[in-house]
Design a protein around this motif. Structure first.
Motif, PDB file in Angstrom:
ATOM      1  N   ALA A  75      26.064 -10.959   4.441  1.00  0.00           N
ATOM      2  CA  ALA A  75      25.031 -11.158   3.418  1.00  0.00           C
ATOM      3  C   ALA A  75      25.309 -10.390   2.129  1.00  0.00           C
ATOM      4  CB  ALA A  75      23.641 -10.808   3.948  1.00  0.00           C
ATOM      5  N   THR A  76      26.575 -10.003   1.928  1.00  0.00           N
ATOM      6  CA  THR A  76      26.910  -9.345   0.668  1.00  0.00           C
ATOM      7  C   THR A  76      27.218 -10.383  -0.401  1.00  0.00           C
ATOM      8  OG1 THR A  76      29.248  -9.281   1.207  1.00  0.00           O
ATOM      9  CG2 THR A  76      27.945  -7.354   1.824  1.00  0.00           C
ATOM     10  N   GLY A  77      27.616 -11.579   0.041  1.00  0.00           N
ATOM     11  CA  GLY A  77      28.052 -12.592  -0.903  1.00  0.00           C
ATOM     12  C   GLY A  77      29.537 -12.450  -1.236  1.00  0.00           C
ATOM     13  N   TYR A  78      30.189 -11.463  -0.637  1.00  0.00           N
ATOM     14  CA  TYR A  78      31.620 -11.256  -0.881  1.00  0.00           C
ATOM     15  C   TYR A  78      32.384 -11.268   0.427  1.00  0.00           C
ATOM     16  CZ  TYR A  78      30.176  -9.847  -5.513  1.00  0.00           C
ATOM     17  OH  TYR A  78      29.648  -9.848  -6.763  1.00  0.00           O
ATOM     18  N   ARG A  79      33.661 -11.594   0.330  1.00  0.00           N
ATOM     19  CA  ARG A  79      34.509 -11.516   1.509  1.00  0.00           C
ATOM     20  C   ARG A  79      35.882 -11.012   1.076  1.00  0.00           C
ATOM     21  NH1 ARG A  79      37.816 -16.271   1.766  1.00  0.00           N
ATOM     22  NH2 ARG A  79      37.203 -17.740   0.152  1.00  0.00           N
ATOM     23  N   ASN A  80      36.650 -10.583   2.048  1.00  0.00           N
ATOM     24  CA  ASN A  80      37.986 -10.101   1.728  1.00  0.00           C
ATOM     25  C   ASN A  80      38.865 -11.240   1.240  1.00  0.00           C
ATOM     26  OD1 ASN A  80      37.217  -7.578   2.520  1.00  0.00           O
ATOM     27  ND2 ASN A  80      37.985  -7.817   4.612  1.00  0.00           N
ATOM     28  N   ARG A  81      39.717 -10.951   0.256  1.00  0.00           N
ATOM     29  CA  ARG A  81      40.556 -11.986  -0.327  1.00  0.00           C
ATOM     30  C   ARG A  81      41.476 -12.644   0.688  1.00  0.00           C
ATOM     31  NH1 ARG A  81      40.594 -12.085  -5.851  1.00  0.00           N
ATOM     32  NH2 ARG A  81      39.727 -10.236  -6.843  1.00  0.00           N
ATOM     33  N   ILE A  82      41.905 -11.880   1.689  1.00  0.00           N
ATOM     34  CA  ILE A  82      42.885 -12.463   2.605  1.00  0.00           C
ATOM     35  C   ILE A  82      42.281 -13.485   3.567  1.00  0.00           C
ATOM     36  CG2 ILE A  82      44.702 -10.691   2.607  1.00  0.00           C
ATOM     37  CD1 ILE A  82      43.187  -9.492   5.065  1.00  0.00           C
ATOM     38  N   GLU A  83      40.966 -13.470   3.712  1.00  0.00           N
ATOM     39  CA  GLU A  83      40.362 -14.425   4.651  1.00  0.00           C
ATOM     40  C   GLU A  83      40.264 -15.802   4.026  1.00  0.00           C
ATOM     41  OE1 GLU A  83      36.658 -12.963   6.232  1.00  0.00           O
ATOM     42  OE2 GLU A  83      37.522 -10.963   6.431  1.00  0.00           O
ATOM     43  N   ARG A  84      41.414 -16.447   3.914  1.00  0.00           N
ATOM     44  CA  ARG A  84      41.475 -17.727   3.209  1.00  0.00           C
ATOM     45  C   ARG A  84      40.729 -18.827   3.947  1.00  0.00           C
ATOM     46  NH1 ARG A  84      42.732 -16.228  -1.736  1.00  0.00           N
ATOM     47  NH2 ARG A  84      44.722 -15.175  -1.881  1.00  0.00           N
ATOM     48  N   ASP A  85      40.597 -18.680   5.249  1.00  0.00           N
ATOM     49  CA  ASP A  85      39.979 -19.772   6.003  1.00  0.00           C
ATOM     50  C   ASP A  85      38.453 -19.640   6.123  1.00  0.00           C
ATOM     51  OD1 ASP A  85      40.173 -17.532   7.510  1.00  0.00           O
ATOM     52  OD2 ASP A  85      40.689 -18.547   9.376  1.00  0.00           O
ATOM     53  N   HIS A  86      37.925 -18.590   5.433  1.00  0.00           N
ATOM     54  CA  HIS A  86      36.477 -18.411   5.435  1.00  0.00           C
ATOM     55  C   HIS A  86      35.802 -19.640   4.841  1.00  0.00           C
ATOM     56  CE1 HIS A  86      32.680 -16.105   4.392  1.00  0.00           C
ATOM     57  NE2 HIS A  86      32.607 -17.123   3.577  1.00  0.00           N
ATOM     58  N   LYS A  87      34.853 -20.153   5.566  1.00  0.00           N
ATOM     59  CA  LYS A  87      34.111 -21.307   5.045  1.00  0.00           C
ATOM     60  C   LYS A  87      32.721 -20.854   4.630  1.00  0.00           C
ATOM     61  CE  LYS A  87      36.275 -25.128   7.496  1.00  0.00           C
ATOM     62  NZ  LYS A  87      37.132 -24.370   8.425  1.00  0.00           N
ATOM     63  N   ARG A  88      32.328 -21.294   3.472  1.00  0.00           N
ATOM     64  CA  ARG A  88      30.958 -21.011   3.013  1.00  0.00           C
ATOM     65  C   ARG A  88      29.974 -21.782   3.868  1.00  0.00           C
ATOM     66  NH1 ARG A  88      29.127 -17.340  -0.276  1.00  0.00           N
ATOM     67  NH2 ARG A  88      30.846 -16.437  -1.413  1.00  0.00           N
ATOM     68  N   GLU A  89      28.897 -21.115   4.274  1.00  0.00           N
ATOM     69  CA  GLU A  89      27.914 -21.849   5.071  1.00  0.00           C
ATOM     70  C   GLU A  89      26.960 -22.585   4.159  1.00  0.00           C
ATOM     71  OE1 GLU A  89      27.381 -18.673   8.561  1.00  0.00           O
ATOM     72  OE2 GLU A  89      27.981 -18.180   6.548  1.00  0.00           O
TER      73      GLU A  89
END
Ligand SMILES: [Zn+2]
Length: 408
Positions: free
Chosen positions: A394-408
């Motif tokens: 719930a920060t609205g940020y993610r680590n740059r390397i997590e390329r496969d992160h999908k926005r919910e």
């Protein structure tokens, strides 16, 4: 009373969506489950008709065709506190409905009263402390449990902390608990002077509460697709129209309710004059940034006031619709004089006066932000419709390397 409010109620089984509009603009929005015919959570002064040790239950008259089923054994913590006073036929007993009567079965009752608020459930007759199953992070459960134990011990009661408690301050929990304690005292007082069986308390639905809070100040019209939700006691001046689901869907669409809800969940709100608001809702604080767009040129200073004044209506509406609470900081476009700031405060105050929510304007801080607080009532729109993103915490940020992160 020159204004009118239009309320649309879209019922689908037990689920109800309630949209309140003024001149086509969505002002408040709620979703709730359960219908007005349910007695779940109602507190009733019942009369014990007979006690059946065989089925370990008493049958209690609660004013329904079928007697309610009251198990003799309650939660251990209830008996530890209340003792094991036997139930006697012909005596009165305060019970709460856990499950409605169904077909040949009477309502399922309990003596262990639990009064639900938005952030917690108050249990005056036991010492049980629990946390809603919806809170699924172990650390969060632990934090809430610790707070619950502390409050429960101090107030000598049982508590269940609900999901919304995650977003509430301890002072807010205490103030809600205080209200529920007053409610319980009222129920007990009522029970003293009434003849069983009689209804002592029933939770108001969102619709009932809306009508209660606005019917005296506005002309209300309700359009609903469900006869079940007819007002129990029609209020004077209330226009009630029941239409088919198909007709209601058409009204709902033409009022753009869903689009307006979606907008109230987004950060950015366009003002229609080139400017915009950027609203960030955080646990402790909501910030509203007023942007002028491009057109403030050479005459910038003069236009700042005009633009700020023009934003007040939308700021007030967004705060109300989002049902934000706690501290709100508004970053208006810089103004030079206190006179101008005073005008903006007055304007915003007037815009906020239409709603039932309680807001206090505290004036401008030394850095030029307008500071206000709004009392918490119920859950926010975001809490109603969304949950914190588990991927980014719930920060609205993610680590740059997590390329496969999908926005919910
Ligand atoms: Zn995320």
């Amino acid at each position: 009373m020159d204004e009118s409010l239009r309320i649309l109620v879209m019922a689908d089984g037990e689920h109800r969506k309630i949209a309140m509009l003024a001149q086509g603009k969505l002002m408040e929005y709620y979703e709730e489950y359960g219908d007005e015919t349910t007695l779940v959570n109602a507190v009733i002064l019942g009369r014990v008709e007979n006690v059946s040790p065989g089925v370990k239950a008493a049958f209690v008259s609660i004013g329904q065709p079928l007697n309610g089923f009251l198990p003799l054994g309650e939660m251990q913590s209830f008996h530890a506190l209340q003792g094991d006073k036997p139930l006697v036929s012909g005596t009165d007993v305060i019970v709460q409905v856990k499950k409605d009567a169904k077909e040949q079965k009477g309502a399922y009752l309990t003596r262990d009263i639990a009064l639900p608020g938005q952030t917690l459930i108050y249990m005056p007759l036991n010492h049980y402390i629990g946390v809603s199953k919806r809170v699924d992070q172990p650390e969060e459960r632990e934090t809430l449990l610790a707070m619950g134990r502390e409050i429960g011990e101090q107030e000598d009661c049982g508590l269940i902390l609900r999901y919304a408690a995650l977003y509430a301050k301890k002072s807010e929990l205490l103030s809600e608990l205080e209200q529920l304690k007053v409610l319980w005292v009222d129920i007990l007082k009522k029970a003293e002077f009434q003849k069983a069986p009689v209804l002592l308390y029933r939770e108001p639905s969102a619709l009932t509460a809306l009508v209660r809070d606005y019917a005296t100040r506005y002309q209300l019209s309700v359009t609903c697709n469900d006869a079940v939700n007819r007002m129990p006691s029609p209020v004077g001046g209330l226009l009630w129209e029941q239409v088919s689901s198909l007709e209601l869907e058409a009204v709902w669409r033409s009022a753009s309710v869903d689009a307006q809800v979606a907008q109230a969940l987004s950060r950015r709100v366009e003002l229609g004059n080139g400017g915009s608001l950027v609203i960030d809702e955080r646990e402790a604080l909501t910030t509203v940034d007023v942007n002028s767009g491009r057109y403030l040129g050479e005459k910038g200073e003069e236009l700042a006031l005009t633009h700020n004044l023009a934003s007040c209506g939308e700021i007030a509406r967004q705060i109300r619709l989002r049902n934000v609470s706690g501290i709100v900081l508004i970053d208006f476009i810089d103004m030079k004089t206190d006179e101008e700031r005073k005008q903006v405060i007055d304007c915003l105050e007037a815009e906020l006066s239409h709603e039932r929510g309680k807001t206090v304007l505290h004036g401008f801080t030394s850095l030029g932000l307008l500071e206000m607080t709004r009392k918490r009532t119920g859950v926010s729109l975001r809490e109603t419709l969304q949950e914190p993103c588990k991927v980014c915490g719930a920060t609205g940020y993610r680590n740059r390397i997590e390329r496969d992160h999908k926005r919910e």
